[in-house]
Design an enzyme around this catalytic site. Structure first.
Site, PDB file in Angstrom:
ATOM      1  N   ILE A  17       0.848  -1.206   0.000  1.00  9.93           N
ATOM      2  CA  ILE A  17       0.000   0.000   0.000  1.00  9.93           C
ATOM      3  C   ILE A  17       0.878   1.249   0.000  1.00  9.93           C
ATOM      4  O   ILE A  17       0.623   2.218  -0.731  1.00  9.93           O
ATOM      5  CB  ILE A  17      -0.949   0.009   1.222  1.00  9.93           C
ATOM      6  N   ASP A  38      11.860   3.156   5.025  1.00  7.26           N
ATOM      7  CA  ASP A  38      11.525   1.733   5.015  1.00  7.26           C
ATOM      8  C   ASP A  38      12.796   0.940   5.331  1.00  7.26           C
ATOM      9  O   ASP A  38      13.874   1.286   4.860  1.00  7.26           O
ATOM     10  CB  ASP A  38      10.991   1.350   3.620  1.00  7.26           C
ATOM     11  N   LEU A  40      13.104  -2.152   4.514  1.00  5.53           N
ATOM     12  CA  LEU A  40      13.173  -3.191   3.479  1.00  5.53           C
ATOM     13  C   LEU A  40      13.225  -4.599   4.090  1.00  5.53           C
ATOM     14  O   LEU A  40      14.199  -5.328   3.940  1.00  5.53           O
ATOM     15  CB  LEU A  40      14.362  -2.952   2.532  1.00  5.53           C
ATOM     16  N   THR A  41      12.169  -4.940   4.805  1.00  6.94           N
ATOM     17  CA  THR A  41      12.009  -6.325   5.261  1.00  6.94           C
ATOM     18  C   THR A  41      11.687  -7.163   4.025  1.00  6.94           C
ATOM     19  O   THR A  41      11.633  -6.643   2.903  1.00  6.94           O
ATOM     20  CB  THR A  41      10.826  -6.450   6.248  1.00  6.94           C
ATOM     21  N   THR A 135      -6.278  -0.918  10.431  1.00 11.56           N
ATOM     22  CA  THR A 135      -6.995  -1.978   9.730  1.00 11.56           C
ATOM     23  C   THR A 135      -8.362  -2.239  10.360  1.00 11.56           C
ATOM     24  O   THR A 135      -8.559  -1.971  11.551  1.00 11.56           O
ATOM     25  CB  THR A 135      -6.161  -3.284   9.796  1.00 11.56           C
ATOM     26  N   ASP A 136      -9.269  -2.818   9.581  1.00 14.41           N
ATOM     27  CA  ASP A 136     -10.576  -3.188  10.147  1.00 14.41           C
ATOM     28  C   ASP A 136     -10.455  -4.384  11.104  1.00 14.41           C
ATOM     29  O   ASP A 136     -11.358  -4.644  11.895  1.00 14.41           O
ATOM     30  CB  ASP A 136     -11.595  -3.501   9.034  1.00 14.41           C
ATOM     31  N   GLU A 137      -9.307  -5.085  11.059  1.00 14.72           N
ATOM     32  CA  GLU A 137      -9.181  -6.289  11.895  1.00 14.72           C
ATOM     33  C   GLU A 137      -9.185  -5.972  13.380  1.00 14.72           C
ATOM     34  O   GLU A 137      -9.424  -6.858  14.199  1.00 14.72           O
ATOM     35  CB  GLU A 137      -7.909  -7.068  11.539  1.00 14.72           C
ATOM     36  N   TYR A 160      -1.497 -10.147  15.117  1.00 16.96           N
ATOM     37  CA  TYR A 160      -1.390  -8.991  14.211  1.00 16.96           C
ATOM     38  C   TYR A 160      -2.397  -7.917  14.605  1.00 16.96           C
ATOM     39  O   TYR A 160      -2.047  -6.747  14.819  1.00 16.96           O
ATOM     40  CB  TYR A 160      -1.617  -9.433  12.752  1.00 16.96           C
ATOM     41  N   ALA A 162      -4.075  -7.520  17.316  1.00 12.38           N
ATOM     42  CA  ALA A 162      -3.849  -6.998  18.674  1.00 12.38           C
ATOM     43  C   ALA A 162      -2.728  -5.954  18.640  1.00 12.38           C
ATOM     44  O   ALA A 162      -2.812  -4.913  19.300  1.00 12.38           O
ATOM     45  CB  ALA A 162      -3.489  -8.133  19.624  1.00 12.38           C
ATOM     46  N   LYS A 164      -1.871  -4.087  16.051  1.00 11.00           N
ATOM     47  CA  LYS A 164      -2.379  -2.881  15.371  1.00 11.00           C
ATOM     48  C   LYS A 164      -3.299  -2.104  16.319  1.00 11.00           C
ATOM     49  O   LYS A 164      -3.263  -0.878  16.382  1.00 11.00           O
ATOM     50  CB  LYS A 164      -3.139  -3.250  14.086  1.00 11.00           C
ATOM     51  N   LYS A 199      -0.378 -13.034   0.702  1.00 11.58           N
ATOM     52  CA  LYS A 199      -1.784 -12.689   0.917  1.00 11.58           C
ATOM     53  C   LYS A 199      -2.620 -13.415  -0.126  1.00 11.58           C
ATOM     54  O   LYS A 199      -2.131 -13.738  -1.214  1.00 11.58           O
ATOM     55  CB  LYS A 199      -1.993 -11.172   0.807  1.00 11.58           C
TER      56      LYS A 199
END
Ligand code: NAD
Ligand code: DAU
Length: 352
Positions: A17, A38, A40-41, A135-137, A160, A162, A164, A199
């Site tokens: 994104i 970044d 760069l992972t 995120t909506d999560e 993840y 939790a 965020k 993903k």
């Protein structure tokens, strides 16, 4: 805030994104200086930004948000006046295997940025904004009915989400406690070019190309609300420029799909694109062990950003999916590069 000379720090700009957000800002606002920070992972890839890397208003900073000293120094040196924070560990399955790295980057890393912004801005918050991408999560899971609104209580179920949720709480707390101006947006599932093939959509596109199994978790009857990534970037641009201090905006596609229906559609489209007989790719579908803590359904009520800022998705799902497939087919080198080496280790551990 429009037409102000801005020095914007965008974190995670080499990721999926982030790279679309960086491109949009670099191209739309030639007067802004855009700094892409970044580390760069595995998920960061400068190939995503080749088309804009030589623009005068674009700068790349290879740095880790977990390194507080380095982040403080960069704030002093570059005098950022706004932050759009996307850098994160973003994959739910990886968070189940290794939660600690999610706590470090998503919570501690966010705190390092908040501290650096607070220190650099020293209470002079005029025209400053810390925009946190969430995120909506964080809202947990929905039953058959209902939508997530900005007032839905947080109820995260994965390491993840939790992590965020934790970072969202810290951003709000810095707003309340220190007056740091902030915006948070919570978006649904993105898809589109440059998404790492861990993903669902890019993983399955890659596996269909290679005639590999398509591992559907559980019964495949989990629902997600899909949004084309460029539409998310456009929403971020709008909220950044026109959003209110301390506001939260939900962003979603008004586009719910059960995984299995989406996968069947993807298989049909890929059969056509690849000149295969209809039904060939669907034979690769295999139902596998479910994801632990798998959220049943996400669906966003995006009416606030629609009414207040005039945003709505511009790309239909059919158009977006077709553009996405075409991009992956036209960029097989990109796929080959990111799926060599460490990716195979991850893939074997997760699926074999
Ligand atoms: P991504 O995994 O593709 O990219 C993450 C980027 O962050 C990579 O470039 C990576 O190198 C960088 N990064 C990771 N750790 C870092 C660190 N310690 N220091 C500096 N950089 C680091 O992620 P994405 O899918 O583009 O998601 C971006 C943001 O949007 C995340 O905050 C995510 O939670 C959020 N989000 C994603 C979705 C989605 O569907 N992908 C939906 C809603 C919100
Ligand atoms: O909702 C926003 C979130 O969407 C973002 O915050 C996350 O960063 C992003 O990764 C995404 O999370 P999901 O877990 O929803 O996305 P993922 O692509 O991993 O999975 C989508 C659905 O597909 C989910 O129900 C799990 C299922 N799935 C996924 C994979 C990778 C499978 O059935 N098989 C798979 O191999």
């Amino acid at each position: 805030m429009e037409n102000v000379q801005k020095r914007i720090l965008i974190t995670g700009g080499a990721g999926f994104i982030g790279s679309h957000v960086v491109r949009l800002f670099v191209e739309t606002y030639p007067d802004y200086q855009v700094y892409n920070l970044d580390s760069l992972t595995y998920a960061g890839n400068l190939e995503n930004l080749r088309d804009i890397e030589n623009k005068e208003n674009y700068h790349f900073l290879k740095e880790d948000i977990n390194d507080a000293n380095a982040i403080n120094s960069l704030f002093k040196e570059c005098k950022f006046d706004s932050v759009i924070h996307l850098a994160a560990e973003s994959h739910v399955d990886r968070s189940i295997t290794d939660p600690l790295v999610f706590v470090k980057t998503n919570i501690i890393g966010t705190l390092n940025l908040l501290n650096a912004a607070k220190e650099q801005w020293k209470g002079d918050f005029e025209n400053k904004i810390f925009y946190h991408i969430s995120t909506d999560e964080v809202y947990g899971t929905l039953g058959e009915e209902g939508l997530f609104t900005e007032d839905t209580s947080y109820d995260p179920n994965s390491p993840y989400s939790a992590s965020k949720a934790g970072s969202d709480h810290f951003v709000r707390a810095y707003g309340e406690t220190y007056g740091l101006p902030y915006i948070i947006s919570n978006c649904s599932n993105n898809y589109g070019p440059n998404q790492f093939p861990e993903k669902l959509i890019p993983l399955f596109i890659n596996n269909i190309i290679d005639k590999e199994n398509l591992p559907v978790y559980g019964d495949g009857k989990y629902t997600r609300d899909w949004l084309y990534v460029v539409d998310h970037a456009i929403a971020i641009d709008l909220a950044f420029h026109k959003g209110e201090n301390k506001a939260t905006y939900n962003i979603g596609g008004f586009n719910e799909w059960q995984n299995i229906d989406l996968i069947q559609l993807l298989c049909r489209l890929m059969d056509k694109k690849l000149g295969r007989t209809e039904g060939e790719s669907a034979k690769l579908i295999s139902f596998v062990r479910d994801r632990p803590g798998h959220d049943k359904r996400y669906a966003i009520d995006a009416s606030k950003i629609n009414k207040e800022l005039g945003w709505s998705p511009s790309v239909t799902f059919e158009e977006g999916l077709e553009k996405t497939i075409d991009w992956y087919l036209a960029n097989k080198d990109w796929l080959t590069n990111v799926t060599s080496g460490k990716y195979q280790e991850y893939y074997n551990k997760q699926y074999k």
